[in-house]
Each structure stands twice: as C-alpha cells, then as structure tokens.
Design a protein around this motif. Structure first.
Motif, PDB file in Angstrom:
ATOM      1  N   GLY A  77      11.580   0.634  -3.442  1.00 36.02           N
ATOM      2  CA  GLY A  77      11.574   1.527  -4.592  1.00 36.02           C
ATOM      3  C   GLY A  77      10.524   2.610  -4.490  1.00 36.02           C
ATOM      4  N   PHE A  78       9.999   3.026  -5.650  1.00 38.42           N
ATOM      5  CA  PHE A  78       9.041   4.130  -5.702  1.00 38.42           C
ATOM      6  C   PHE A  78       7.813   3.865  -4.845  1.00 38.42           C
ATOM      7  N   MET A  79       7.209   2.680  -5.000  1.00 34.01           N
ATOM      8  CA  MET A  79       5.997   2.405  -4.246  1.00 34.01           C
ATOM      9  C   MET A  79       6.291   2.191  -2.765  1.00 34.01           C
ATOM     10  N   GLY A  80       7.473   1.669  -2.460  1.00 39.35           N
ATOM     11  CA  GLY A  80       7.851   1.564  -1.057  1.00 39.35           C
ATOM     12  C   GLY A  80       7.881   2.931  -0.396  1.00 39.35           C
ATOM     13  N   LYS A  81       8.453   3.904  -1.104  1.00 38.86           N
ATOM     14  CA  LYS A  81       8.484   5.273  -0.591  1.00 38.86           C
ATOM     15  C   LYS A  81       7.066   5.815  -0.400  1.00 38.86           C
ATOM     16  N   ALA A  82       6.172   5.498  -1.343  1.00 36.24           N
ATOM     17  CA  ALA A  82       4.791   5.967  -1.237  1.00 36.24           C
ATOM     18  C   ALA A  82       4.107   5.388   0.001  1.00 36.24           C
ATOM     19  N   HIS A  83       4.370   4.111   0.302  1.00 37.00           N
ATOM     20  CA  HIS A  83       3.787   3.509   1.498  1.00 37.00           C
ATOM     21  C   HIS A  83       4.322   4.168   2.758  1.00 37.00           C
ATOM     22  N   VAL A  84       5.608   4.481   2.764  1.00 36.33           N
ATOM     23  CA  VAL A  84       6.203   5.151   3.927  1.00 36.33           C
ATOM     24  C   VAL A  84       5.549   6.517   4.149  1.00 36.33           C
ATOM     25  N   VAL A  85       5.319   7.252   3.072  1.00 34.81           N
ATOM     26  CA  VAL A  85       4.634   8.546   3.189  1.00 34.81           C
ATOM     27  C   VAL A  85       3.275   8.359   3.854  1.00 34.81           C
ATOM     28  N   GLY A  86       2.549   7.316   3.432  1.00 37.76           N
ATOM     29  CA  GLY A  86       1.245   7.053   4.024  1.00 37.76           C
ATOM     30  C   GLY A  86       1.320   6.719   5.496  1.00 37.76           C
ATOM     31  N   TYR A  87       2.225   5.809   5.864  1.00 43.08           N
ATOM     32  CA  TYR A  87       2.366   5.417   7.269  1.00 43.08           C
ATOM     33  C   TYR A  87       2.794   6.604   8.134  1.00 43.08           C
ATOM     34  N   SER A  88       3.701   7.420   7.615  1.00 38.25           N
ATOM     35  CA  SER A  88       4.225   8.535   8.397  1.00 38.25           C
ATOM     36  C   SER A  88       3.198   9.642   8.587  1.00 38.25           C
ATOM     37  N   ASN A  89       2.421   9.906   7.538  1.00 39.49           N
ATOM     38  CA  ASN A  89       1.505  11.041   7.568  1.00 39.49           C
ATOM     39  C   ASN A  89       0.138  10.734   8.172  1.00 39.49           C
TER      40      ASN A  89
END
Length: 390
Positions: free
Chosen positions: A12-24
């Motif tokens: 969900g929302f926080m999963g997407k936020a974690h992905v942004v962190g890992y990717s960036n």
C-alpha cells in the motif's frame, strides 16, 4: 559493492514509500553503503501484489508473507502491513536471520511491542541483525540541526516543549472505515497513528517522558465500509447509503507531559482538524533561547538566542541545504528543498548503513517500545483522569 535483496510485505501507501527510499538511496548517497535489490513484494490481495511487482520493479510477487521470511536469499524485510501483524512478521523475520525495518507504530499492543523489542535484543546474541522502527520525521535535516543546537547548549536547559500533529483527512464522516479506525487492527487511533511521531520527536530532542495526563475523544462514531482494494484513507468519499460500521478508536489525543530532565510540555494530535494537512510542529524553550519547527516548511528551522542584543532579538530562519545534515539529498543550494520522498531516502540510507556496518540505528525496536509505553500511559490517563507514569 555489496547488494542486499529486499522483501517488501504490504504494497500500500507505505510500501510505495519504502520502494522510493530503496530506489533513490544509491542515487543520492554515493558510494552507497550497499545497494538494495527489489526481490519480492507481498500483499494478501493477489491483484495488488501482481500490480506492485510491475509498478515498483520487483523480480517476483507473492501473497503469503512467510514466502518472503523463509526465502534464504532475502537479506532485508520491510514490514508495511497494518499494525496487528507487525509483531508476528517482524519476529519471524528476525528468527529467520533477516534485517527488519518496520513501519510505526511498532505494534498494536504494548505486549506485542515488548515482544518485538525482546526478539530484537535476543537476535543480537547470535548474529548482528539490524532492527529499525520507521520514525522518519526525526531525520528531517532541520530537526537533526535542532538536536545539534540542543546538545551544544545553544538554547541552554530545556524548560518546555510543545508538539502537535494535526491532520484533516478523517474530518469528513463520509471517509471510509480504514483499518486505522478499528482497535483490533490498529490498537489505537490518532494516538498510535500520528501522535507516536511527535512522541518520538519529543523524546529525541528533549529526553524521556516520565508522566502524562490526557484526554482522548472520538468525534465520528461510525463510518462507511470500503469494499476491497488498497486502503483509501481520506482520499475518497463514500455514498451516504453505504454500509456503516462502528469506529472504536480515538480521533484526538491531547496530553500534558513531564520529562525526566525536569522539563514539561504538551502534545496534541488529531486527524479532524480542517485546514491542517500534515501539520507537525515542535517548539522548545530553553534558558538561553528557543527553537521552532513546522513540517509543512520542513526545510526551515526557526531559532532565537537570548544572547542576541535586545534591539535585534527574535526568531531567525535557518534554511537547510548542503551545509547541513544529509546534505547529499538537499540538492545544490539552500532553498531548492526536499520533500517526503527524500526523507524516506534518508531513512533508507540510515537503515542500509546500519546493515552494512553492524551498528544499530537510533530508532530500534527498543525505541519503538519506549514510544508504545508512553501511548499506554496516555490511554490509562484518559480512562482514569489522573496523571499516569510511563
């Protein structure tokens, strides 16, 4: 450079936020302490899991979190599920030898929070497994600067701290019954969802809270039920004839605090404040000055020093940028600013750095348990009407 395979549980929302962190993270912090590799994403809804795999760039997806935890190739587990499953997943991941970052609040009950902290402590007796509770707001460069000023003695002895977290997304009664409005899942409402952030910030800046007196209120007693899909929070309004169910958690939690240092203060949190979006404020008064922070202007820190001449004393603005903490993600000059995505990138950097060095981060499960103990005291005080010790 070492690569670390990531398993994300909850898309969900926080999963997407974690992905942004890992990717960036490697794009900003280079050379990176290690490079995260998006391996497996898990969600209990098959269509959401499959969509997240393609959308976020994972190699595979699944619907059972145990497939992630039991995969011997996965190094890191991100727990982004509703609160009632944090303890079971995080403890299982630690037992399986994984490093774990878990979203806040650490758990839905004080007992589960304690179990997570104990599991993390026990894991250290074997191999070094990093455990982190995702209190990302304390990593805002301006707040880290505030901590530096406090530790240097620039505002003297702290006398008082006032913190607020005000939102409006649940002020409309037609907003759907998110799991955040259900005690059996969330554990608490506003208290667990957003007050925990400013409790953490308060203890980070001013020290441990020892005693509280509080009140908690529920303003909207029932809400329409969402039919399937990703939790929509307050982003949609459901029709008036939709099925409704009872809300059994708090909409507002406000409390006075006494700290171990001798300072006192107050914390106020609500999700029913029209006109407030993500209004986190912290104001500290010391014997030698004051500090003011407002998250909606998160690239700024307001400071006032008693030593300034009488005719020019007042708040001045420090604009955070390359000269400050985490300057790598603040672009080239002050004023170009960072936002929530960069903040999750900073959090990811701290987590991956801890995994690479074997040194625990500042927001371990033990720190999350400390916040949970404050929340427990707040809830007890709301029921008793008296001061309650943490």
């Amino acid at each position: 450079m070492k690569k670390l395979k990531v398993g994300l549980i909850g898309a969900g929302f926080m999963g997407k936020a974690h992905v942004v962190g890992y990717s960036n993270m490697p794009k900003f912090f280079w050379p990176a302490p290690a490079v995260p590799v998006l391996d497996t994403v898990c969600d209990i809804v098959p269509s959401i899991a499959a969509d997240a795999k393609d959308r976020f760039g994972f190699e595979k997806s699944c619907t059972d979190w145990r497939d992630v935890v039991n995969d011997p190739t996965i190094d890191i587990v991100s727990v982004c599920t509703p609160n009632d499953s944090h303890a079971e997943i995080a403890i299982a991941a630690l037992k399986a030898g994984k490093h774990v970052i878990c979203e806040k609040p650490i758990a839905n009950t004080l007992e589960n929070a304690q179990a997570m902290a104990e599991a993390a402590a026990n894991a250290q007796k074997g191999q070094t497994l990093i455990n982190m509770c995702a209190y990302q707001y304390r990593r805002v460069p301006a707040l880290v600067m505030a901590k530096k000023l406090i530790d240097e003695g620039s505002i003297g002895k702290i006398l008082n701290i006032r913190a607020t977290y005000l939102q409006s997304w649940s002020a409309d009664p037609s907003s759907p019954l998110s799991w955040r409005f259900q005690k059996k899942v969330a554990g608490a409402g506003t208290l667990g969802d957003i007050a925990t952030h400013v409790i953490d910030i308060t203890q980070y800046l001013a020290g441990d809270i020892q005693e509280v007196v509080s009140f908690m209120d529920t303003y909207i007693k029932e809400r329409p039920v969402q039919e399937g899909g990703v939790d929509l929070l307050g982003t949609v309004k459901l029709s008036a004839d939709a099925k409704k169910e009872v809300v059994d958690v708090d909409d507002e939690a406000s409390f006075l605090i006494r700290l171990a240092s001798g300072a006192n203060g107050s914390i106020e949190a609500t999700r029913n404040a029209w006109g407030r979006n993500n209004f986190i404020t912290v104001e500290l008064h010391g014997t030698e000055g004051s500090i003011l922070f407002n998250y909606e202007r998160l690239n700024e820190l307001q400071v006032c020093f008693a030593k300034d001449p009488d005719d020019r004393r007042g708040f001045k603005t420090i604009y955070t940028g390359p000269a400050h903490f985490y300057g790598e993600v603040t672009w080239n000059i002050p004023g170009m600013n960072i936002g929530y995505g960069e903040l999750k990138t900073i959090e990811t950097y701290e987590f991956i750095k801890s995994v690479a060095t074997g040194v625990q981060p500042s927001t371990t499960f033990a720190e999350g348990f400390k916040v949970a103990k404050v929340c427990d005291a707040v809830a007890r005080s709301a029921a008793s009407g008296k001061w309650e010790k943490v």
